[in-house]
Scaffold this motif. Sequence first.
Motif, mmCIF file in Angstrom:
data_model
loop_
_atom_site.group_PDB
_atom_site.id
_atom_site.type_symbol
_atom_site.label_atom_id
_atom_site.label_comp_id
_atom_site.label_asym_id
_atom_site.label_seq_id
_atom_site.Cartn_x
_atom_site.Cartn_y
_atom_site.Cartn_z
ATOM 1 N N ALA A 258 0.959 -1.193 -0.036
ATOM 2 C CA ALA A 258 0.169 0.019 -0.058
ATOM 3 C C ALA A 258 0.951 1.306 0.131
ATOM 4 O O ALA A 258 0.403 2.396 0.166
ATOM 5 C CB ALA A 258 -0.619 0.138 1.237
ATOM 6 N N SER B 143 -14.134 -1.995 3.118
ATOM 7 C CA SER B 143 -13.659 -0.701 3.230
ATOM 8 C C SER B 143 -13.908 0.113 1.755
ATOM 9 O O SER B 143 -14.159 -0.558 0.735
ATOM 10 C CB SER B 143 -12.138 -0.577 3.154
ATOM 11 N N GLN C 141 -10.887 6.706 1.376
ATOM 12 C CA GLN C 141 -9.932 6.458 2.349
ATOM 13 C C GLN C 141 -8.707 7.318 2.229
ATOM 14 O O GLN C 141 -8.146 7.787 3.127
ATOM 15 C CB GLN C 141 -9.657 4.912 2.345
ATOM 16 N N ASP D 237 -13.743 -2.962 -1.037
ATOM 17 C CA ASP D 237 -12.547 -3.881 -1.107
ATOM 18 C C ASP D 237 -12.964 -4.624 0.223
ATOM 19 O O ASP D 237 -13.512 -4.266 1.339
ATOM 20 C CB ASP D 237 -11.561 -3.042 -0.884
ATOM 21 N N ASN E 197 -5.435 6.536 -4.995
ATOM 22 C CA ASN E 197 -5.357 5.115 -4.855
ATOM 23 C C ASN E 197 -4.302 4.651 -5.814
ATOM 24 O O ASN E 197 -3.923 5.164 -7.007
ATOM 25 C CB ASN E 197 -6.438 4.549 -4.616
ATOM 26 N N TRP F 171 -12.126 -4.725 -7.319
ATOM 27 C CA TRP F 171 -13.140 -4.129 -6.531
ATOM 28 C C TRP F 171 -14.169 -5.191 -6.309
ATOM 29 O O TRP F 171 -14.553 -5.964 -7.318
ATOM 30 C CB TRP F 171 -13.361 -2.971 -7.161
ATOM 31 N N GLY G 42 -7.217 -3.432 -3.605
ATOM 32 C CA GLY G 42 -6.670 -2.195 -3.925
ATOM 33 C C GLY G 42 -5.346 -2.061 -4.205
ATOM 34 O O GLY G 42 -5.101 -1.260 -4.854
ATOM 35 N N TRP H 32 -9.298 7.299 7.816
ATOM 36 C CA TRP H 32 -9.907 5.795 7.667
ATOM 37 C C TRP H 32 -11.125 5.512 8.225
ATOM 38 O O TRP H 32 -11.817 4.882 7.519
ATOM 39 C CB TRP H 32 -9.038 4.875 7.992
ATOM 40 N N GLU I 252 -15.156 2.249 -4.924
ATOM 41 C CA GLU I 252 -14.350 1.016 -5.101
ATOM 42 C C GLU I 252 -14.011 0.290 -3.628
ATOM 43 O O GLU I 252 -13.200 0.331 -2.839
ATOM 44 C CB GLU I 252 -12.704 1.875 -5.303
ATOM 45 N N ARG J 250 -12.438 2.421 -0.720
ATOM 46 C CA ARG J 250 -11.078 2.743 -0.921
ATOM 47 C C ARG J 250 -11.360 4.299 -1.410
ATOM 48 O O ARG J 250 -10.079 4.876 -1.056
ATOM 49 C CB ARG J 250 -10.410 1.784 -1.844
ATOM 50 N N SER K 131 -14.413 5.704 5.924
ATOM 51 C CA SER K 131 -14.290 4.841 4.693
ATOM 52 C C SER K 131 -14.416 3.196 5.154
ATOM 53 O O SER K 131 -15.038 2.451 4.304
ATOM 54 C CB SER K 131 -13.120 4.984 3.816
ATOM 55 N N LYS K 132 -14.403 3.284 6.440
ATOM 56 C CA LYS K 132 -14.453 1.907 6.916
ATOM 57 C C LYS K 132 -15.608 1.813 7.596
ATOM 58 O O LYS K 132 -15.763 0.491 8.437
ATOM 59 C CB LYS K 132 -13.216 1.399 7.556
#
Length: 324
Positions: A103, A173, A178, A138, A182, A282, A275, A195, A136, A175, A198-199
């Motif tokens: 990442a 998540s 986030q 994930d 990306n 995705w 991701g 974060w 997106e 993405r 997004s989660k």
Amino acid sequence: SSVDPMYAEYMGSTLLLLSLATAPLAQARTLTQVMRFIDTEGALRHGTPAKVGETSDLIDGDIFGARTTNGLRATVQRPLAPTEKPPAIYGIGLNYAAHAHAANYTVPPNPIIFFKNRNSYNQPGADVPIPPVSTEPDYEGEVVFIFKKDCKNVKKESALDCVLGYTAGNDVSARCLQASSNISGRVCPGNGGQWSFSKGFDGHAPYGPELITVEEAKDAGGLLLQMRLNGKLMQNDTTDDMIFDIPTIVAFMTQGTTVEKGTVVFSGTPDGVGGTRNPPIWLRDGDHMTVTLTRISDSRVFSNLQNPVRFEKKEEEVAPMEVI
């Protein structure tokens, strides 16, 4: 002289009843593996792990109690998360080195802690709803652990005294929310590098159904964590590759902070998320996600979490998440 047939029948029945009365009952067991479920009568139960249609040996109370079998059994109709909606849901970021490198992050010096919305709570087997804003989506297969009591300022040496046990989880998540960009090269709105939003979408934290207690799994070392998407193996790593083990996480996150009984912690995901793949993968409407925890020493599967993916059409058409 001959015996009266009625008397003989009476004595036979009496002896049978006496033998049944004095027969030893099944010995009560203290469970180190347990699940929560709805039985075929619609009742909420706790007992030994079993598949749908199989019988479970029941315990009195919930998994935070003595977890001693009571001699009763029930047939599983619907497996549930091992605990009801928790007081808080934490996540640990970048806890596997290979995932951090993939990442494009450096390995953190301390556990990275974030929150997932309590309404991200979800059940095994339930749909994971993906809202239109999540372009997106994930998966993240993870080991989840649960606090068995309120804890604050805990030392690493006694950290496992706070842990009830472990189960499989999926830190689903969004993405595109986030970060500002990306791996796919697309520009996304992001959220300032935070974060939690997004989660934390509804239903983005399924976990369960089986829980293995700390008495058997200790610090969760020696577990194989695997995530499959539509049957294809996507993540495959062991808890021995965690940067921060469970006692370290507990000691760090309880500094100056009371973490309440029942709090759920997603302990980080290994390499292989969609991701960071090239090209990215995705989640799609109708996908099926499976996260398993297996003890390496004897290949025993401790937890098997399965959830389908469902794309929502419009926000106004969506009902609130079911809470059991």
